[in-house]
Scaffold this motif. Structure first.
Motif, short mmCIF file in Angstrom:
data_model
loop_
_atom_site.label_atom_id
_atom_site.label_comp_id
_atom_site.label_asym_id
_atom_site.label_seq_id
_atom_site.Cartn_x
_atom_site.Cartn_y
_atom_site.Cartn_z
N GLY A 47 43.20 39.65 49.82
CA GLY A 47 43.31 39.34 48.41
C GLY A 47 43.55 40.57 47.55
O GLY A 47 43.55 41.71 48.03
N LYS A 48 43.76 40.31 46.29
CA LYS A 48 43.96 41.36 45.29
C LYS A 48 43.14 40.99 44.07
O LYS A 48 43.14 39.83 43.64
CB LYS A 48 45.45 41.47 44.93
CG LYS A 48 45.77 42.59 43.96
CD LYS A 48 47.27 42.66 43.69
CE LYS A 48 47.60 43.81 42.75
NZ LYS A 48 49.07 43.89 42.48
N GLU A 49 42.41 41.97 43.55
CA GLU A 49 41.55 41.70 42.40
C GLU A 49 41.77 42.70 41.29
O GLU A 49 42.04 43.88 41.53
CB GLU A 49 40.08 41.69 42.82
CG GLU A 49 39.54 43.00 43.37
CD GLU A 49 38.94 43.93 42.32
OE1 GLU A 49 38.84 43.53 41.15
OE2 GLU A 49 38.59 45.07 42.68
N GLU A 100 39.72 49.14 31.05
CA GLU A 100 38.57 49.69 31.78
C GLU A 100 38.29 48.77 32.99
O GLU A 100 37.38 47.95 32.99
CB GLU A 100 37.35 49.75 30.86
CG GLU A 100 36.19 50.55 31.40
CD GLU A 100 36.20 52.01 30.97
OE1 GLU A 100 35.21 52.71 31.24
OE2 GLU A 100 37.20 52.45 30.37
N THR A 101 39.13 48.89 34.00
CA THR A 101 39.18 47.88 35.05
C THR A 101 38.97 48.45 36.45
O THR A 101 39.10 49.65 36.68
CB THR A 101 40.53 47.15 35.03
OG1 THR A 101 41.59 48.12 35.17
CG2 THR A 101 40.71 46.37 33.75
N ASP A 102 38.66 47.54 37.36
CA ASP A 102 38.62 47.82 38.78
C ASP A 102 39.79 47.10 39.42
O ASP A 102 40.03 45.91 39.14
CB ASP A 102 37.30 47.33 39.37
CG ASP A 102 37.15 47.69 40.84
OD1 ASP A 102 36.74 48.81 41.13
OD2 ASP A 102 37.46 46.83 41.70
N ASN A 103 40.55 47.80 40.27
CA ASN A 103 41.77 47.25 40.85
C ASN A 103 41.77 47.53 42.35
O ASN A 103 41.69 48.70 42.76
CB ASN A 103 43.02 47.88 40.22
CG ASN A 103 43.01 47.83 38.71
OD1 ASN A 103 43.59 46.95 38.10
ND2 ASN A 103 42.32 48.78 38.08
N TYR A 104 41.89 46.49 43.15
CA TYR A 104 41.82 46.71 44.60
C TYR A 104 42.53 45.58 45.33
O TYR A 104 42.50 44.43 44.88
CB TYR A 104 40.35 46.76 45.06
CG TYR A 104 40.15 47.44 46.39
CD1 TYR A 104 40.14 48.83 46.50
CD2 TYR A 104 39.97 46.70 47.55
CE1 TYR A 104 39.94 49.45 47.72
CE2 TYR A 104 39.77 47.32 48.78
CZ TYR A 104 39.76 48.70 48.86
OH TYR A 104 39.58 49.33 50.06
N HIS A 105 43.19 45.93 46.43
CA HIS A 105 43.72 44.89 47.31
C HIS A 105 43.30 45.22 48.74
O HIS A 105 43.19 46.38 49.13
CB HIS A 105 45.24 44.76 47.18
CG HIS A 105 46.02 45.93 47.68
ND1 HIS A 105 46.44 46.96 46.86
CD2 HIS A 105 46.46 46.25 48.93
CE1 HIS A 105 47.09 47.86 47.58
NE2 HIS A 105 47.13 47.45 48.83
N GLN A 106 43.07 44.16 49.51
CA GLN A 106 42.56 44.32 50.87
C GLN A 106 43.21 43.26 51.75
O GLN A 106 43.20 42.07 51.42
CB GLN A 106 41.04 44.16 50.87
CG GLN A 106 40.36 44.52 52.18
CD GLN A 106 38.85 44.45 52.04
OE1 GLN A 106 38.28 43.37 52.05
NE2 GLN A 106 38.20 45.60 51.90
N ASN A 107 43.75 43.70 52.89
CA ASN A 107 44.41 42.79 53.83
C ASN A 107 43.75 42.92 55.20
O ASN A 107 43.55 44.04 55.70
CB ASN A 107 45.90 43.12 53.95
CG ASN A 107 46.63 42.96 52.62
OD1 ASN A 107 46.56 41.92 51.99
ND2 ASN A 107 47.30 44.02 52.18
N HIS A 108 43.43 41.78 55.80
CA HIS A 108 42.78 41.73 57.10
C HIS A 108 43.73 41.08 58.11
O HIS A 108 44.37 40.06 57.82
CB HIS A 108 41.50 40.89 57.04
CG HIS A 108 40.47 41.42 56.11
ND1 HIS A 108 39.33 42.08 56.54
CD2 HIS A 108 40.39 41.41 54.75
CE1 HIS A 108 38.61 42.43 55.50
NE2 HIS A 108 39.23 42.04 54.40
N LEU A 135 41.84 37.09 40.35
CA LEU A 135 41.73 37.18 41.80
C LEU A 135 42.84 36.37 42.45
O LEU A 135 43.11 35.23 42.07
CB LEU A 135 40.37 36.65 42.28
CG LEU A 135 39.12 37.09 41.52
CD1 LEU A 135 37.89 36.43 42.11
CD2 LEU A 135 38.98 38.60 41.55
N ASN A 136 43.49 36.97 43.43
CA ASN A 136 44.48 36.28 44.24
C ASN A 136 44.08 36.45 45.70
O ASN A 136 43.70 37.55 46.12
CB ASN A 136 45.88 36.86 44.04
CG ASN A 136 46.35 36.73 42.61
OD1 ASN A 136 46.87 35.70 42.21
ND2 ASN A 136 46.17 37.78 41.81
N SER A 137 44.19 35.40 46.48
CA SER A 137 43.83 35.50 47.89
C SER A 137 44.72 34.59 48.73
O SER A 137 45.32 33.64 48.22
CB SER A 137 42.36 35.15 48.12
OG SER A 137 42.12 33.79 47.84
#
Length: 704
Positions: free
Chosen positions: A233-235, A276-284, A210-212
């Motif tokens: 962040g990015k996970e 077998e991963t979940d990959n997502y980034h979100q910016n607010h 996790l990066n935030s």
């Protein structure tokens, strides 16, 4: 010792929510000031004071696990990665979560994914929890609680800060933060934080990376305050949402089926797919403008934009080409209809809007008016690549879009008449949800055109007594089903809720006491049926009529300068009325049954000891009663009650202009083997295993 702690838990239901200010005083936050006067059940948590001692890398839901009526869950078993909470037995999709008053629940799924904003706790100053319907606010309707995370402002003086920790399962956190202090004629201040968190997870291969970040600028001049924030962040997490069957849990609770590759007979696992991963980034991005208009009126307006994109990846064995819109292949004159594929399911979305609230304050009258306009646009699509056939590369096999727009407004008033305060609140919500299929594949997507118009009235009264108050409130709320609910059943009905709350808040010198009675009467409540879909999300069904009723008791006892004892207790009854269970042969009536994931007993006992100014010690105990995985009242699908004890310690070393904090957190010190989450597949229980004894050790530096 274990028995002594348990007896203390049963004998001393105490509640503690201390309210210490950070750089922006609560009195200056109009929303908090207004909320404190409302006849609703609430907690205002000061993050640094109440959660800072155990904020060593675990996600926010885990840090809140000892709050009133809260149960926290973790897919990876150790509180890092995908986590969630339930309040009064109600799951995350029915809890309205906001960041600075801006809706955080995903508009389509209504879920809250804290993994996308890792280390959110380090950016927060206060967390406001309202149980029940509470007061009108922004975002989805609250059907169990609402949680508003208020991020902190930059400090008034320059500082440097770092928070680093290490613990069980190779869990690591590295965080650095800097604040400029006030400059430019004392009008502007800046701060920034960056955090990296890694954990191998308690469950096999359930790692989290996790990066935030959080960047905040605050401008203050006379009657104007403008704050701009960019955070996100990015996970990347290895999937742990498949859980394990009961037999496997008893013999190998850490086992993870995700990514399993079987032999040709589908009998034995011969390996695991390592991505077998979940990959997502979100910016607010949020721009908050607070304007003091005159001695009576204040206006707060927030413009927001959230950008999210990511996918989860699976190894699909012996997958049919036709399922993925691929033609059969001819290989050496043979027709090949199936092969192994790598599947990626994508979500690419935008969410933006504005929230504006006007506060009016007069001698015996407080007014509050709000307007909200939000739009969500989500693109759903999937790609596959061949394992043995490289010519199949990033083939798109489905695509569909969803658009959801909401316009809502509310008006609130508090009228004071001697010892009485009368409260009224009316909200009107209009929701428009449309979906379209661009390319059909794998049964993904459906064409929808839905519109809902909800009127949600609320009223209540406070009666002031010496050092406290009595209150009563009633709220009527409606809530639309989410994307998965509608896809599973296009005729699914919105939920309705009549919520009655009555409470007492009272202080007796060094002891503070609170108690609350509630009765939540549902029509068409969407309850978890115990099953999950192919991405680990719980499936919900309308249960007809149901109710939740209970009493919540809490207190804080300041025994001396060194000793504080606090805690809370929830006793409840949660039932479906004349529940009808769907079977292969039709529906069977089961009468009144317990609502899934709703224990009748939750208790917490917290003891803190401060022998010196620089040293503090704490013990937290939680007891959770038994609960069911579905709504059929089947004893084979019942989760056992469990009792947990955690310890924490903090020592502060004060140097010249520098403070160094050493923190230790020991979780589940009695190594209890327990489960607090799971699902049902083919009438068999599946469990999400939770870690036994584990620890986190951290060091924090602050230079000022």
């Amino acid at each position: 010792m274990k028995g002594f702690i348990f007896l203390g838990l049963l004998a001393g239901p105490f509640y503690y929510a201390q309210n210490v200010q950070d750089s922006v005083k609560t009195a200056e936050i109009e929303s908090i000031s207004f909320l404190k006067r409302l006849p609703v059940t609430k907690e205002i948590i000061n993050v640094e004071k109440d959660l800072g001692q155990k904020n060593l890398g675990q996600d926010l839901p885990i840090l809140l696990k000892n709050q009133m009526s809260v149960i926290s869950t973790s897919d990876a078993g150790n509180g890092v990665g995908y986590t969630g909470f339930r309040i009064r037995g109600v799951g995350g999709t029915a809890i309205n979560v906001m960041l600075n008053g801006v809706p955080y629940n995903d508009s389509e799924s209504q879920g809250t994914f804290f993994v996308n904003v890792g280390d959110l706790t380090s950016s927060a100053s206060q967390i406001v929890i309202q149980r029940g319907v509470g007061t009108s606010s922004n975002g989805v309707a609250a059907f169990g609680a609402s949680v508003n995370v208020l991020t902190k402002n930059p400090g008034e003086k320059f500082y440097l800060k770092s928070d680093d920790s290490y613990g069980s399962f190779n869990t690591q956190k590295y965080s650095a933060e800097i604040g400029s202090g006030k400059f430019w004629k004392n009008r502007l201040s800046l701060m920034g934080r960056y955090t990296q968190i890694h954990s191998d997870g308690y469950i096999d291969r359930a790692f989290s990376d996790l990066n935030s970040y959080n960047l905040t600028a605050l401008f203050e001049e006379n009657k104007t305050k403008i704050r701009f924030m960019a955070f996100g962040g990015k996970e990347k997490t290895y999937q742990a949402w498949n859980a394990v069957d009961r037999k496997t849990w008893e013999t190998d609770p850490k086992f993870n089926y995700s990514g399993a590759i079987y032999d040709a007979a589908w009998e034995n696992i011969i390996g695991f797919y390592n991505n077998e991963t979940d990959n997502y980034h979100q910016n607010h991005y949020q721009l908050l403008w607070e304007q003091n208009l005159n001695s009576h009126w204040n206006l707060e307006t927030t413009f927001h934009y959230t950008r999210g994109s990511g996918y989860y990846e699976n190894y699909k064995q012996d997958a049919k080409f036709s399922k993925y819109n691929l033609p059969d292949l001819i290989v050496e004159s043979q027709t090949v209809k199936k092969t192994d594929l790598i599947r990626k399911k994508w979500l690419d979305n935008d969410f933006y809007g504005a929230v504006s609230t006007l506060y009016g304050k007069f001698e015996n009258l407080d007014l509050n008016f709000g307007l909200v306009g939000n739009t969500y646009f989500g693109k759903h699509f999937g790609n596959v690549s061949g394992v043995y056939f490289p010519e199949i590369f990033e083939h798109e096999y489905y695509r569909n879009n969803g658009t959801k727009t909401e316009f809502s407004g509310f008006a609130k008033a508090i009228i004071k008449l001697k010892r009485f305060e009368f409260y009224g609140d009316a909200q009107l919500r209009n929701i428009i949800y449309n979906t379209e299929i661009i390319q059909q594949g794998d049964g993904e997507g459906v064409e929808l055109d839905k519109t809902w118009l909800f009127f949600n009235p609320k009223l209540g009264v406070n009666y002031r007594i010496d050092s406290g108050k009595l209150f009563f409130s009633y709220a009527h709320a409606h809530r639309e089903p989410n994307r998965d609910d509608i896809f599973a059943n296009p005729e699914i009905q919105p939920e309705k809720l009549h919520d009655f709350e009555a409470g007492l808040e009272k202080s007796f010198g060094a002891v503070s006491f609170t108690t609350n009675l509630y009765y939540m009467n549902y029509v068409n409540q969407l309850v978890l049926n115990g099953q999950i879909n192919d991405i680990g999300e719980f499936i919900r069904v309308n249960s007809g009529k149901s109710y939740r009723m209970g009493v919540e008791i809490g207190a804080l006892a300041r025994l001396s300068k060194q000793w504080n004892v606090s805690g809370n207790l929830t006793l409840s009854k949660n039932e479906n009325k004349d529940f009808k269970n769907e079977t292969d042969s039709g529906f069977e009536s089961l009468g009144n049954t317990p609502i899934s994931f709703s224990p009748n007993f939750i208790g917490n006992l917290l003891i803190s000891y401060t022998p010196t100014q620089n040293l503090s010690l704490g013990i937290q105990n939680q007891y959770v009663g038994s609960q069911y995985l579905d709504n059929t009242n089947n004893s084979d699908l019942e989760l056992n009650a469990y009792f947990l004890t955690d310890l924490n310690a903090k020592y502060t070393l004060n140097l010249k202009r520098t403070a160094v904090d050493f923190k230790l957190l020991l979780n589940n010190i009695f190594n209890k083997k327990y489960v607090n989450n799971g699902f049902v597949d083919d009438r068999e229980p599946y469990y999400f295993s939770q870690a036994g004894t584990n620890f986190m050790f951290g060091v924090s530096f602050r230079f000022q």
